[in-house]
Scaffold this active site. Structure first.
Site, short mmCIF file in Angstrom:
data_model
loop_
_atom_site.label_atom_id
_atom_site.label_comp_id
_atom_site.label_asym_id
_atom_site.label_seq_id
_atom_site.Cartn_x
_atom_site.Cartn_y
_atom_site.Cartn_z
N GLY A 8 0.82 -1.22 0.00
CA GLY A 8 0.00 0.00 0.00
C GLY A 8 0.85 1.25 0.00
N THR A 10 1.57 3.21 -2.34
CA THR A 10 1.04 4.30 -3.18
C THR A 10 -0.10 5.06 -2.49
N GLY A 11 -0.54 4.58 -1.33
CA GLY A 11 -1.65 5.23 -0.62
C GLY A 11 -1.16 6.37 0.27
N GLN A 12 -2.13 7.01 0.94
CA GLN A 12 -1.79 8.14 1.83
C GLN A 12 -0.74 7.72 2.87
N ASP A 56 0.46 -8.61 -5.38
CA ASP A 56 -0.95 -8.33 -5.10
C ASP A 56 -1.41 -9.17 -3.94
N SER A 123 -8.40 -0.72 12.24
CA SER A 123 -9.15 0.54 12.12
C SER A 123 -10.18 0.74 13.22
N GLU A 125 -12.96 1.80 12.68
CA GLU A 125 -14.25 1.37 12.14
C GLU A 125 -14.71 0.06 12.78
N TYR A 147 -16.45 -3.42 5.07
CA TYR A 147 -15.05 -3.02 5.31
C TYR A 147 -14.66 -3.31 6.76
N LYS A 151 -11.93 -5.82 8.46
CA LYS A 151 -10.82 -5.36 9.33
C LYS A 151 -10.81 -6.12 10.65
N HIS A 177 -7.20 9.31 10.14
CA HIS A 177 -6.09 10.26 10.01
C HIS A 177 -6.02 10.73 8.57
P1 NAP Z 1 -5.37 4.35 0.79
O1 NAP Z 1 -4.84 5.71 0.55
O2 NAP Z 1 -6.71 3.97 0.24
O3 NAP Z 1 -4.28 3.31 0.22
C1 NAP Z 1 -4.57 1.94 0.08
C2 NAP Z 1 -3.40 1.25 -0.57
O4 NAP Z 1 -3.70 -0.16 -0.72
C3 NAP Z 1 -3.05 1.74 -1.98
O5 NAP Z 1 -1.65 1.82 -2.09
C4 NAP Z 1 -3.60 0.63 -2.87
O6 NAP Z 1 -2.92 0.52 -4.09
C5 NAP Z 1 -3.30 -0.59 -2.01
N1 NAP Z 1 -4.05 -1.79 -2.42
C6 NAP Z 1 -5.39 -1.95 -2.44
N2 NAP Z 1 -5.69 -3.20 -2.82
C7 NAP Z 1 -4.51 -3.86 -3.03
C8 NAP Z 1 -4.16 -5.18 -3.45
N3 NAP Z 1 -5.08 -6.10 -3.75
N4 NAP Z 1 -2.85 -5.51 -3.57
C9 NAP Z 1 -1.91 -4.58 -3.30
N5 NAP Z 1 -2.17 -3.31 -2.92
C10 NAP Z 1 -3.46 -2.96 -2.78
O7 NAP Z 1 -5.42 4.02 2.37
P2 NAP Z 1 -4.70 4.77 3.60
O8 NAP Z 1 -5.60 5.85 4.09
O9 NAP Z 1 -3.30 5.06 3.26
O10 NAP Z 1 -4.77 3.62 4.71
C11 NAP Z 1 -3.73 2.65 4.82
C12 NAP Z 1 -4.27 1.44 5.56
O11 NAP Z 1 -4.72 1.82 6.85
C13 NAP Z 1 -5.46 0.75 4.91
O12 NAP Z 1 -5.37 -0.62 5.20
C14 NAP Z 1 -6.66 1.34 5.63
O13 NAP Z 1 -7.76 0.46 5.58
C15 NAP Z 1 -6.09 1.48 7.03
N6 NAP Z 1 -6.62 2.53 7.87
C16 NAP Z 1 -6.71 3.80 7.43
C17 NAP Z 1 -7.15 4.80 8.27
C18 NAP Z 1 -7.22 6.24 7.82
O14 NAP Z 1 -7.90 7.03 8.48
N7 NAP Z 1 -6.52 6.62 6.77
C19 NAP Z 1 -7.50 4.50 9.59
C20 NAP Z 1 -7.37 3.17 10.03
C21 NAP Z 1 -6.94 2.20 9.16
P3 NAP Z 1 -3.41 1.27 -5.44
O15 NAP Z 1 -2.74 2.62 -5.40
O16 NAP Z 1 -2.88 0.37 -6.49
O17 NAP Z 1 -4.90 1.36 -5.40
O1 F7E Z 2 -16.31 9.28 6.30
C1 F7E Z 2 -19.52 11.05 6.73
C2 F7E Z 2 -19.58 9.54 6.58
O2 F7E Z 2 -15.34 8.31 4.21
C3 F7E Z 2 -16.31 9.87 7.57
C4 F7E Z 2 -11.25 5.28 6.10
O3 F7E Z 2 -9.91 5.71 6.04
O4 F7E Z 2 -11.46 6.09 8.33
C5 F7E Z 2 -12.03 6.16 7.04
O5 F7E Z 2 -13.38 5.72 7.07
C6 F7E Z 2 -17.73 10.25 7.97
C7 F7E Z 2 -18.76 9.11 7.79
O6 F7E Z 2 -14.16 7.98 6.45
C8 F7E Z 2 -19.82 12.42 3.40
O7 F7E Z 2 -20.93 9.09 6.60
C9 F7E Z 2 -20.70 12.77 5.34
O8 F7E Z 2 -19.57 9.03 8.92
O9 F7E Z 2 -14.10 10.17 5.40
P1 F7E Z 2 -14.95 8.96 5.50
P2 F7E Z 2 -14.60 6.71 7.31
O10 F7E Z 2 -15.80 6.04 6.76
O11 F7E Z 2 -14.65 7.14 8.73
C10 F7E Z 2 -11.45 4.78 8.92
C11 F7E Z 2 -10.77 4.86 10.25
C12 F7E Z 2 -10.90 3.74 8.02
O12 F7E Z 2 -10.34 2.76 8.47
C13 F7E Z 2 -11.27 3.82 6.58
O13 F7E Z 2 -10.35 3.07 5.78
O14 F7E Z 2 -18.18 11.30 7.13
N1 F7E Z 2 -19.80 11.78 5.48
N2 F7E Z 2 -20.75 13.18 4.07
C14 F7E Z 2 -19.21 11.54 4.31
N3 F7E Z 2 -18.25 10.70 3.93
C15 F7E Z 2 -17.83 10.70 2.65
N4 F7E Z 2 -16.84 9.88 2.26
N5 F7E Z 2 -18.42 11.53 1.71
C16 F7E Z 2 -19.41 12.41 2.04
O15 F7E Z 2 -19.93 13.15 1.20
#
Ligand code: NAP
Ligand code: F7E
Length: 324
Positions: A8, A10-12, A56, A123, A125, A147, A151, A177
Site C-alpha cells: 500500500g 502508493t496510498g496516503q 498483489d 481501524s 471502524e 469493510y 478489518k 487520520h
Molecule cells: P489508501 O490511501 O486507500 O491506500 C490503500 C493502498 O492499498 C493503496 O496503495 C492501494 O494501491 C493498495 N491496495 C489496495 N488493494 C490492493 C491489493 N489487492 N494488492 C496490493 N495493494 C493494494 O489508504 P490509507 O488511508 O493510506 O490507509 C492505509 C491502511 O490503513 C489501509 O489498510 C486502511 O484500511 C487502514 N486505515 C486507514 C485509516 C485512515 O484514516 N486513513 C485508519 C485506520 C486504518 P493502489 O494505489 O494500487 O490502489
Molecule cells: O467518512 C460522513 C460519513 O469516508 C467519515 C477510512 O480511512 O477512516 C475512514 O473511514 C464520515 C462518515 O471515512 C460524506 O458518513 C458525510 O460518517 O471520510 P470517510 P470513514 O468512513 O470514517 C477509517 C478509520 C478507516 O479505516 C477507513 O479506511 O463522514 N460523510 N458526508 C461523508 N463521507 C464521505 N466519504 N463523503 C461524504 O460526502
C-alpha cells in the site's frame, strides 16, 4: 541498514511511512499492483530512493516473491480496499483484499521470513456501533460495514498468528487520520478540495451526506510514527492511536469555509446519495496505552489539520490554473 517492506505504498499512509523510514535510515521496498498506467503521484518525490516490486494481496505466490526480493526486517501491511461505501458495492472483493489478504501475507512471512516484525493496519471502524466511550484496546468490536467486518478479521488473524506461531505481529487500531494526500472521496479531503474550488470560483456548492457523524481525526504524518514505534517494542502488542477529541463533519465544514472567509451554510447541500446503509455515528479514541508505552503524541490539532488541508488544496488548484 534495516530493511522495510510497505504494502500500500502508493496510498496516503504508505507515502508518509516511506518518507519516515527513509529519514530513519531504512532501505524501503514498496509493493505495488500492476496497472496499465502508473499511479505513483504520492511517492513520485521518493522514486529514486525506494525500490518498487510488483505483487498483489490476492496472489499468494506474488507475496512470497515480494518477500524474497525485499528480505525485510519489518513488514507494514497498509494495502487494503479502504473506502467504506465501496465495501457495500464490492463486499466479496473487500473481504479478499482487506481480510484474507492479511492471512496470505502472514503465511508468506511464515514461509520466507518468520523473524520479521509485522504491522497490521487495523481501524477504529471496527468499533462501529460503539460499546464504550471512549474506545480503547479492550472495547468490544461492533463493525457496521463489510469493510469493518473485514478489518475485524484482519485484526484477529494477526493476533492469532502471533499466539499460534510466535510471530512478532502487531495490530495498530488507528482512528481516522488525514492529510493533503488523503483520497478525494473521503469526507475531509472532499471538503478541503470543495472549499478551495468554491473559493477560486471553480464551483459553487458541495454535496455531502451525514453532517452529524463525529470522528476522532488526526494527521497521517503523526500516525505513521506510531506504526513504527509499535515495531520497536521488546514484545508485540496492539495499540489504539487517536487524538482523544471528536468533531462532527459539520464542524469540519465550519472551520474549512471560515478559513477562506466563506459561510458553509451557503454552499453545503445535504445529499441522500452519500448516506450509508449503516452509519458509524460517533468515534473517539483512548490512546493512553500508546502515549504511555510508545511515548507517542499527536503534533497537529483539529483546526490545524483542517487549515493545512484547505491551504494545500488552494495552492494545488492555483498552481494547476497557473494563478499566483
Ligand atoms: P489508501 O490511501 O486507500 O491506500 C490503500 C493502498 O492499498 C493503496 O496503495 C492501494 O494501491 C493498495 N491496495 C489496495 N488493494 C490492493 C491489493 N489487492 N494488492 C496490493 N495493494 C493494494 O489508504 P490509507 O488511508 O493510506 O490507509 C492505509 C491502511 O490503513 C489501509 O489498510 C486502511 O484500511 C487502514 N486505515 C486507514 C485509516 C485512515 O484514516 N486513513 C485508519 C485506520 C486504518 P493502489 O494505489 O494500487 O490502489
Ligand atoms: O467518512 C460522513 C460519513 O469516508 C467519515 C477510512 O480511512 O477512516 C475512514 O473511514 C464520515 C462518515 O471515512 C460524506 O458518513 C458525510 O460518517 O471520510 P470517510 P470513514 O468512513 O470514517 C477509517 C478509520 C478507516 O479505516 C477507513 O479506511 O463522514 N460523510 N458526508 C461523508 N463521507 C464521505 N466519504 N463523503 C461524504 O460526502
Amino acid at each position: 541498514m534495516k530493511r522495510a517492506l510497505i504494502t500500500g505504498i502508493t496510498g496516503q499512509d504508505g507515502s508518509y511511512l516511506a518518507e519516515f523510514l527513509l529519514q530513519q535510515g531504512y532501505e524501503v521496498t514498496g509493493m505495488v499492483r500492476r496497472a496499465s498506467t502508473e499511479n505513483f503521484e504520492r511517492i513520485e518525490h521518493l522514486r529514486e530512493r525506494i525500490r518498487l516490486v510488483q505483487g498483489d494481496l490476492l496472489d499468494p505466490f506474488s507475496l512470497i516473491r515480494v518477500l524474497e526480493q525485499a528480505r525485510p526486517d519489518e513488514i507494514y501491511n497498509l494495502a487494503a480496499m479502504s473506502f467504506v461505501p465501496t465495501s457495500w458495492s464490492q463486499p466479496t472483493l473487500t473481504g479478499e483484499f482487506t481480510a484474507l489478504g492479511v492471512t496470505r501475507l502472514l503465511d508468506a512471512m511464515r514461509i520466507v521470513c518468520p523473524q520479521a516484525r509485522f504491522y497490521q493496519a487495523s481501524s477504529s471502524e471496527m468499533y462501529g456501533k460503539v460499546r464504550e466511550v471512549p474506545q480503547s484496546e479492550t472495547t468490544p468490536f461492533y463493525p457496521r460495514s463489510p469493510y469493518a467486518v473485514a478489518k475485524v478479521y484482519g485484526h484477529y488473524i494477526t493476533v492469532n498468528y502471533r499466539e499460534s506461531y510466535g510471530l512478532f505481529a502487531v495490530s495498530g487500531i488507528l482512528f481516522n487520520h488525514e492529510s493533503p494526500r488523503r483520497g478525494l472521496e473521503f469526507v475531509t479531503r472532499k471538503i478541503s478540495n470543495g472549499v478551495a474550488r468554491i473559493r477560486l470560483g471553480l464551483a459553487s456548492e458541495l454535496r455531502l451526506g451525514n453532517l452529524d457523524a463525529c470522528r476522532d481525526w488526526g494527521f497521517a504524518g503523526d500516525y505513521v510514527r506510531a506504526m513504527w514505534l509499535m515495531l520497536q517494542q521488546p514484545a508485540p502488542d496492539d495499540y489504539v492511536v487517536a487524538t482523544g477529541e471528536s468533531h462532527s463533519v459539520r464542524e469540519f465544514c465550519e472551520i474549512a469555509f471560515d478559513h477562506v472567509g466563506l459561510d458553509w451554510r451557503r454552499h453545503v447541500i445535504s445529499d441522500p446519495r452519500f448516506i450509508r446503509p449503516a452509519e458509524v455515528d460517533h468515534l473517539i479514541g483512548n490512546a493512553a496505552k500508546a502515549r504511555a508505552r510508545l511515548g507517542w503524541a499527536p503534533s497537529v490539532d483539529f483546526a490545524g489539520l483542517v487549515r493545512m488541508m484547505v491551504d494545500a488544496d488552494l495552492e494545488r488548484l492555483r498552481g494547476a490554473a497557473g494563478r499566483p
